[in-house]
Enzyme design. Structure first.
Site, PDB file in Angstrom:
ATOM      1  N   ASP A 112      75.107 -25.856  67.902  1.00  0.00           N
ATOM      2  CA  ASP A 112      73.902 -26.685  67.409  1.00  0.00           C
ATOM      3  C   ASP A 112      72.667 -26.511  68.319  1.00  0.00           C
ATOM      4  OD1 ASP A 112      75.149 -28.131  69.297  1.00  0.00           O
ATOM      5  OD2 ASP A 112      74.861 -29.934  68.526  1.00  0.00           O
ATOM      6  N   THR A 134      80.932 -22.464  67.574  1.00  0.00           N
ATOM      7  CA  THR A 134      81.264 -23.594  68.650  1.00  0.00           C
ATOM      8  C   THR A 134      82.730 -24.187  68.729  1.00  0.00           C
ATOM      9  OG1 THR A 134      80.864 -26.054  69.161  1.00  0.00           O
ATOM     10  CG2 THR A 134      80.336 -25.409  66.923  1.00  0.00           C
ATOM     11  N   ASP A 136      83.674 -26.844  69.323  1.00  0.00           N
ATOM     12  CA  ASP A 136      83.554 -28.295  69.018  1.00  0.00           C
ATOM     13  C   ASP A 136      83.566 -28.443  67.303  1.00  0.00           C
ATOM     14  OD1 ASP A 136      83.309 -29.204  71.508  1.00  0.00           O
ATOM     15  OD2 ASP A 136      81.221 -29.391  71.579  1.00  0.00           O
ATOM     16  N   ARG A 161     105.000 -31.974  76.528  1.00  0.00           N
ATOM     17  CA  ARG A 161     105.788 -32.781  76.044  1.00  0.00           C
ATOM     18  C   ARG A 161     107.273 -32.722  77.017  1.00  0.00           C
ATOM     19  NH1 ARG A 161     105.262 -32.585  71.289  1.00  0.00           N
ATOM     20  NH2 ARG A 161     104.544 -34.608  70.861  1.00  0.00           N
ATOM     21  N   ARG A 178      82.333 -33.603  72.866  1.00  0.00           N
ATOM     22  CA  ARG A 178      81.367 -34.682  73.511  1.00  0.00           C
ATOM     23  C   ARG A 178      80.986 -35.880  72.368  1.00  0.00           C
ATOM     24  NH1 ARG A 178      77.450 -31.048  75.287  1.00  0.00           N
ATOM     25  NH2 ARG A 178      78.144 -30.679  77.045  1.00  0.00           N
ATOM     26  N   GLU A 236      86.807 -35.925  75.408  1.00  0.00           N
ATOM     27  CA  GLU A 236      86.142 -36.394  76.461  1.00  0.00           C
ATOM     28  C   GLU A 236      85.078 -37.386  76.038  1.00  0.00           C
ATOM     29  OE1 GLU A 236      83.791 -32.942  77.999  1.00  0.00           O
ATOM     30  OE2 GLU A 236      82.897 -32.419  76.034  1.00  0.00           O
TER      31      GLU A 236
HETATM   32  O1  F6P Z   1      79.555 -26.713  73.882  1.00  0.00           O
HETATM   33  C1  F6P Z   1      81.129 -26.721  73.741  1.00  0.00           C
HETATM   34  C2  F6P Z   1      81.679 -27.429  74.983  1.00  0.00           C
HETATM   35  O2  F6P Z   1      82.883 -27.119  74.987  1.00  0.00           O
HETATM   36  C3  F6P Z   1      81.658 -29.257  74.942  1.00  0.00           C
HETATM   37  O3  F6P Z   1      82.714 -29.695  73.984  1.00  0.00           O
HETATM   38  C4  F6P Z   1      81.707 -29.515  76.366  1.00  0.00           C
HETATM   39  O4  F6P Z   1      81.424 -30.983  76.655  1.00  0.00           O
HETATM   40  C5  F6P Z   1      81.010 -28.401  77.093  1.00  0.00           C
HETATM   41  O5  F6P Z   1      81.027 -27.118  76.035  1.00  0.00           O
HETATM   42  C6  F6P Z   1      81.487 -27.968  78.453  1.00  0.00           C
HETATM   43  O6  F6P Z   1      80.793 -26.821  78.811  1.00  0.00           O
HETATM   44  P1  F6P Z   1      80.657 -26.261  80.315  1.00  0.00           P
HETATM   45  O7  F6P Z   1      81.273 -27.334  81.233  1.00  0.00           O
HETATM   46  O8  F6P Z   1      80.897 -24.745  80.155  1.00  0.00           O
HETATM   47  O9  F6P Z   1      79.035 -26.527  80.477  1.00  0.00           O
END
Ligand code: F6P
Length: 403
Positions: A112, A134, A136, A161, A178, A236
C-alpha cells in the site's frame, strides 16, 4: 503499441517471497518483446538518486541468474516515500534520472505504501505500473509473497509444536501483521493453532485464558504421558479490548511513518501467566496428574517466539513464483500496450487483468464473518465465539480455479 525501448524495475517496502519471480517474469517478457529492462537498486531511494547511479541491465544471461524461488529481491529495498523527501525539485530530479538512462517507464512492486507512491509519481507525470506485493496480504487483490509467508508461518508453528509438547509448554508465536492479520489467520489455521489473535479483533484475555486452560487440561488428561501444549499465533498488531496496541509498543516510526511493533508475544504471555498464578486450579490438576513440584513446577510454562523476518525469507512457494511471473510479465505487456497507472492483478489465459492502483491499495481486512466458521471448529480468536450462520447459493458463471 507504445514505443517503449527501455524500462526500469523497482521493488519496494518489506521484502518477501516472489519478488525475484516478478523481476524474472518482467525481464523475460521484455526480452521477448525486444525491450531492454534494468533494475533500479534500493527502491525509491535508488529512483531518487538515479542520476548518480547506473541501473543494472537484465539481459537474458542476467535474467538466467535470477532464481525465482528465492525470497528477497535482487534489486534491494528501501522504505522511502518520495512525497516526504524535503526537496521541492524531487520529481524533476527523478525525471532527469529517467531521461539520463533513457528509461521510458517503471514497473514498481510493492504494497500500500509503495502503491501510494506509484499514484503520486503518476500524478507528477512519471509513467509507472504497479504490481501487488506484500506478505501482509492486505491489498484488494492477491499480492505476491502472501502464500509463501502463510506456508512458512504454518511450517514453523507446526514444527514448534514438538518442543511445546515435549516440555508441556504453551507457545505464543508472534508474526508480522501490523494492521491486518491475514497471514497469522491462514498460517495459524494451516498449523492447527488453538488460538489465533489478529488486529481485526480486540482481544479479551479472559476468553483466551479460559480457552487455554480448558484445551491444555483436556490434552493433558487425555495423554498417557501427561504431555500437553497450547499454540497461539498472534499478529504483531494485536490490540487489547480498548483497541490499543499493547502497552510496550515502541514509539519509533519506520521511514514510511509506521509505528514499529514488536513484543506482543511477551505481552500475551504475561497476561496468561498473571491469570494462571492467581488460579488455584493448576495446583489441584497438576497434583492429581502427578506433575506438581512445590516451588518449582506449580503451573505450566508459557514461551513466546518471534518468527520475525523468517516468515519473509528463505524459499518462495510455487504459487508465488507463478503469480510473480504473471504480474511481472503482465506489467510489461500492459506497458507495451500503452497502459499506465494501474495495478496488474493476474493473467487468465490471454487476458492481463488490471485495476486502478488507487483502488488496489485500499486496505483489506480479514473477513470477520469467516472467523465464525473456524470458531465453530473450536479455534479461539480472543472474543466470545459468534454463531456461524451460513447461507447457500448455487454458483453461476465461471468457477474460480486454483490458478
Ligand atoms: O510491510 C510488511 C511487514 O512485514 C509488516 O508486517 C511489518 O510490520 C514490517 O514489514 C516489518 O518490516 P521491517 O522490520 O523489515 O521494516
Amino acid at each position: 503499441m507504445s514505443d517503449i525501448k527501455r524500462i526500469g524495475i523497482i521493488t519496494s517496502g518489506g521484502d518477501c517471497g516472489g519478488l525475484n519471480a516478478v523481476i524474472s517474469g518482467a525481464a523475460r517478457i521484455a526480452y521477448h518483446l525486444g525491450i531492454e529492462s534494468c533494475l533500479i537498486p534500493h527502491g525509491y531511494a535508488g529512483l531518487y538518486n538515479l542520476s548518480n547511479i547506473t541501473p543494472v541491465v537484465i539481459d537474458f544471461a542476467r535474467a538466467d541468474k535470477i532464481h525465482s524461488g528465492v525470497a528477497g529481491s535482487e534489486a534491494g529495498h528501501s522504505r522511502v516515500k518520495i512525497s516526504k523527501i524535503n526537496n521541492v525539485h524531487k520529481y524533476e530530479i527523478i525525471k532527469e534520472g529517467l531521461k539520463k538512462h533513457n528509461i521510458d517507464g517503471l514497473i514498481i512492486a510493492g504494497g500500500d505504501d509503495t502503491g501510494g507512491v506509484v499514484v503520486d509519481l503518476i500524478e507528477h507525470g512519471i509513467k509507472c505500473i504497479h504490481v501487488p506485493k506484500t506478505m501482509d496480504l492486505d491489498l484488494q487483490s492477491y499480492s505476491v509473497g502472501g502464500d509463501s509467508t502463510i506456508n512458512r508461518i504454518a511450517k514453523f508453528t507446526d514444527e514448534l509444536r514438538t518442543t511445546g509438547i515435549t516440555h508441556s509448554r504453551a507457545l505464543v508465536i508472534e508474526v508480522f501483521g501490523r494492521y491486518s492479520g491475514h497471514t497469522a489467520f491462514r498460517g495459524g489455521l494451516g498449523a492447527d493453532a488453538d488460538c489465533i489473535l489478529i488486529p481485526e479483533i480486540h482481544v479479551d484475555y479472559d476468553i483466551v485464558y479460559d480457552h487455554f486452560k480448558q484445551t491444555y487440561v483436556n490434552r493433558l488428561m487425555s495423554s498417557d504421558v501427561k504431555g500437553s501444549t497450547y499454540i497461539i499465533v498472534a499478529a504483531e498488531g494485536v490490540k487489547n479490548s480498548k483497541g490499543e496496541f499493547f502497552a510496550d509498543a515502541s514509539d519509533n516510526l519506520d521511514s514510511f511513518g509506521h509505528k514499529k511493533l514488536s513484543g506482543v508475544g511477551k505481552y500475551i504471555r504475561q497476561h496468561l501467566e498473571d491469570r494462571m498464578k492467581k488460579d488455584s486450579y493448576w495446583e489441584l490438576i497438576l497434583k492429581r496428574e502427578g506433575i506438581y513440584v512445590d516451588d518449582i513446577y506449580q503451573h505450566p510454562e508459557i514461551r513466546e517466539i518471534q518468527l520475525g523476518h523468517l516468515v519473509r525469507a528463505g524459499a518462495t512457494s510455487a504459487y508465488d513464483v507463478t503469480f510473480g511471473k504473471q504480474i511481472g510479465g503482465g506489467a510489461v505487456l500492459a506497458m507495451h500496450k500503452g497502459i499506465w497507472g494501474v495495478t496488474i492483478v493476474g493473467v487468465e489465459a490471454e487476458e492481463i487483468i488490471y485495476i486502478p492502483t488507487q483502488e488496489a491499495i485500499k486496505q483489506r481486512n480479514v473477513e470477520l464473518k469467516e472467523i465464525a466458521f473456524y470458531e465453530a471448529m473450536g479455534v479461539c480468536f480472543g472474543r466470545e465465539p459468534v454463531q456461524y450462520k451460513p447461507t447457500f447459493r448455487q454458483h453461476v458463471g465461471e468457477i474460480h480455479r486454483y490458478m
